[in-house]
Design a protein around this motif. Structure first.
Motif, PDB file in Angstrom:
ATOM      1  N   SER A 197       0.831  -1.203   0.000  1.00  0.00           N
ATOM      2  CA  SER A 197       0.000   0.000   0.000  1.00  0.00           C
ATOM      3  C   SER A 197       0.869   1.258   0.000  1.00  0.00           C
ATOM      4  N   ILE A 198       0.232   2.405  -0.226  1.00  0.00           N
ATOM      5  CA  ILE A 198       0.982   3.658  -0.207  1.00  0.00           C
ATOM      6  C   ILE A 198       1.499   3.966   1.193  1.00  0.00           C
ATOM      7  N   ALA A 199       0.790   3.504   2.213  1.00  0.00           N
ATOM      8  CA  ALA A 199       1.270   3.693   3.582  1.00  0.00           C
ATOM      9  C   ALA A 199       2.536   2.882   3.809  1.00  0.00           C
ATOM     10  N   PHE A 200       2.546   1.661   3.284  1.00  0.00           N
ATOM     11  CA  PHE A 200       3.732   0.802   3.397  1.00  0.00           C
ATOM     12  C   PHE A 200       4.913   1.432   2.673  1.00  0.00           C
ATOM     13  N   ARG A 201       4.679   1.922   1.460  1.00  0.00           N
ATOM     14  CA  ARG A 201       5.765   2.513   0.677  1.00  0.00           C
ATOM     15  C   ARG A 201       6.310   3.774   1.343  1.00  0.00           C
ATOM     16  N   ALA A 202       5.417   4.636   1.804  1.00  0.00           N
ATOM     17  CA  ALA A 202       5.845   5.886   2.429  1.00  0.00           C
ATOM     18  C   ALA A 202       6.624   5.618   3.706  1.00  0.00           C
ATOM     19  N   SER A 203       6.172   4.650   4.477  1.00  0.00           N
ATOM     20  CA  SER A 203       6.868   4.300   5.714  1.00  0.00           C
ATOM     21  C   SER A 203       8.301   3.876   5.445  1.00  0.00           C
ATOM     22  N   ASN A 204       8.496   3.137   4.362  1.00  0.00           N
ATOM     23  CA  ASN A 204       9.824   2.598   4.066  1.00  0.00           C
ATOM     24  C   ASN A 204      10.837   3.645   3.626  1.00  0.00           C
ATOM     25  N   VAL A 205      10.390   4.808   3.177  1.00  0.00           N
ATOM     26  CA  VAL A 205      11.355   5.803   2.689  1.00  0.00           C
ATOM     27  C   VAL A 205      11.747   6.824   3.751  1.00  0.00           C
ATOM     28  N   ILE A 206      10.980   6.932   4.819  1.00  0.00           N
ATOM     29  CA  ILE A 206      11.240   7.953   5.831  1.00  0.00           C
ATOM     30  C   ILE A 206      12.515   7.635   6.619  1.00  0.00           C
ATOM     31  N   ASP A 207      13.454   8.555   6.592  1.00  0.00           N
ATOM     32  CA  ASP A 207      14.699   8.374   7.349  1.00  0.00           C
ATOM     33  C   ASP A 207      15.115   9.641   8.090  1.00  0.00           C
ATOM     34  N   GLY A 208      14.202  10.616   8.151  1.00  0.00           N
ATOM     35  CA  GLY A 208      14.497  11.843   8.881  1.00  0.00           C
ATOM     36  C   GLY A 208      15.114  12.946   8.052  1.00  0.00           C
ATOM     37  N   THR A 209      15.296  12.717   6.748  1.00  0.00           N
ATOM     38  CA  THR A 209      15.888  13.741   5.890  1.00  0.00           C
ATOM     39  C   THR A 209      14.802  14.443   5.076  1.00  0.00           C
ATOM     40  N   PRO A 210      15.052  15.707   4.684  1.00  0.00           N
ATOM     41  CA  PRO A 210      14.078  16.420   3.859  1.00  0.00           C
ATOM     42  C   PRO A 210      13.772  15.703   2.548  1.00  0.00           C
ATOM     43  N   VAL A 211      14.783  15.073   1.970  1.00  0.00           N
ATOM     44  CA  VAL A 211      14.572  14.345   0.707  1.00  0.00           C
ATOM     45  C   VAL A 211      13.581  13.210   0.915  1.00  0.00           C
ATOM     46  N   ALA A 212      13.709  12.516   2.047  1.00  0.00           N
ATOM     47  CA  ALA A 212      12.803  11.403   2.342  1.00  0.00           C
ATOM     48  C   ALA A 212      11.384  11.909   2.590  1.00  0.00           C
ATOM     49  N   TYR A 213      11.247  13.034   3.279  1.00  0.00           N
ATOM     50  CA  TYR A 213       9.906  13.592   3.503  1.00  0.00           C
ATOM     51  C   TYR A 213       9.255  13.956   2.173  1.00  0.00           C
ATOM     52  N   LYS A 214      10.046  14.526   1.279  1.00  0.00           N
ATOM     53  CA  LYS A 214       9.517  14.889  -0.037  1.00  0.00           C
ATOM     54  C   LYS A 214       9.068  13.649  -0.790  1.00  0.00           C
ATOM     55  N   ARG A 215       9.880  12.601  -0.715  1.00  0.00           N
ATOM     56  CA  ARG A 215       9.531  11.364  -1.410  1.00  0.00           C
ATOM     57  C   ARG A 215       8.264  10.739  -0.816  1.00  0.00           C
ATOM     58  N   ALA A 216       8.146  10.748   0.509  1.00  0.00           N
ATOM     59  CA  ALA A 216       6.954  10.200   1.160  1.00  0.00           C
ATOM     60  C   ALA A 216       5.715  10.985   0.750  1.00  0.00           C
ATOM     61  N   ALA A 217       5.843  12.311   0.691  1.00  0.00           N
ATOM     62  CA  ALA A 217       4.713  13.146   0.271  1.00  0.00           C
ATOM     63  C   ALA A 217       4.308  12.822  -1.163  1.00  0.00           C
ATOM     64  N   GLU A 218       5.292  12.587  -2.025  1.00  0.00           N
ATOM     65  CA  GLU A 218       5.009  12.251  -3.421  1.00  0.00           C
ATOM     66  C   GLU A 218       4.301  10.901  -3.528  1.00  0.00           C
ATOM     67  N   ILE A 219       4.764   9.926  -2.753  1.00  0.00           N
ATOM     68  CA  ILE A 219       4.138   8.604  -2.776  1.00  0.00           C
ATOM     69  C   ILE A 219       2.665   8.703  -2.380  1.00  0.00           C
ATOM     70  N   LEU A 220       2.402   9.437  -1.322  1.00  0.00           N
ATOM     71  CA  LEU A 220       1.022   9.592  -0.857  1.00  0.00           C
ATOM     72  C   LEU A 220       0.183  10.384  -1.858  1.00  0.00           C
ATOM     73  N   THR A 221       0.764  11.429  -2.424  1.00  0.00           N
ATOM     74  CA  THR A 221       0.038  12.247  -3.400  1.00  0.00           C
ATOM     75  C   THR A 221      -0.359  11.430  -4.613  1.00  0.00           C
TER      76      THR A 221
END
Length: 228
Positions: A197-221
């Motif tokens: 799921s998109i929740a699973f994918r977003a969870s896997n990219v979060i590492d505390g960096t701005p790049v990861a937050y941007k990627r998580a936001a894109e996955i959810l969007t």
């Protein structure tokens, strides 16, 4: 357990409907990242997480997504959500019987009244691509369960977008934990234990960096937009 009465038997009946991809030229799938499975065709998916671990499973899902989108989405629908003419493969059971039905169609294709409705992919794409696509298909989430959590996922998306611009005050551990909780609540329609799921994918990219937050936001969007 499947949430509807549509079983493999129903899929077999649905296969008599008009399929439109007899004229599609199969596109090659790069499966170099996946372990070999031998020359003889298997009858059970070798890339399930319980057999090969989550890392290989995730690689199979990603490779399978590419293979599916290039070769199958035209008829079976984006995210494997069928428009009605072709069987909705999300409901094909993630067990040996479902695997056998899938591989029979994948290897030999499907012909009705002498007309090819689905090309034979076996010799053209090979076994590793076949099982990668199968892994992607069986891990599609129950979209109704995703929709039920869409409001919270939208809030998290907006929060991640803000943290990507200014990470001050961000709490990546809490965000990752909450996404993991949501992911664990979302089931597949095939009965497979893990839903991509998109929740699973977003969870896997979060590492505390701005790049990861941007990627998580894109996955959810992208995921929330595709659902509608």
């Amino acid at each position: 357990m499947l949430k509807t009465g549509m079983t493999t038997a129903a899929l077999l009946c649905a296969a008599t409907l008009v399929w439109a991809h007899g004229d599609v030229a199969p596109q090659p799938v790069n499966t170099d990242a996946l372990p070999d499975v031998g020359e003889d065709w298997l009858i059970e998916n070798p890339y399930r997480a319980e057999a090969v671990g989550e890392d290989v499973w995730q690689a199979a899902v990603e490779i399978g997504a590419s293979g599916y989108n290039q070769n199958c989405a035209r008829c079976h629908g984006l995210e494997v959500i069928s428009g009605g003419l072709a069987p909705d493969l999300r409901f094909l059971e993630a067990e040996e019987y479902g695997d056998e039905w899938y591989m029979e169609r994948f290897i030999h294709g499907y012909t009705q009244n002498g007309i090819t409705k689905m090309p034979a992919f076996g010799d053209l794409l090979g076994q590793k691509a076949a099982w990668a696509i199968r892994t992607y298909i069986e891990t599609r989430p129950d979209q109704d369960m995703v929709d039920e959590r869409s409001d919270e996922l939208k809030e998290m998306r907006d929060q991640f977008a803000a943290w990507a611009e200014d990470p001050a005050g961000a709490d990546p551990d809490a965000a990752k934990a909450r996404l993991s909780e949501i992911a664990a609540e979302i089931e597949t329609l095939s009965g497979a234990p893990l839903a991509d799921s998109i929740a699973f994918r977003a969870s896997n990219v979060i590492d505390g960096t701005p790049v990861a937050y941007k990627r998580a936001a894109e996955i959810l969007t992208i995921g929330l937009s595709a659902a509608h």
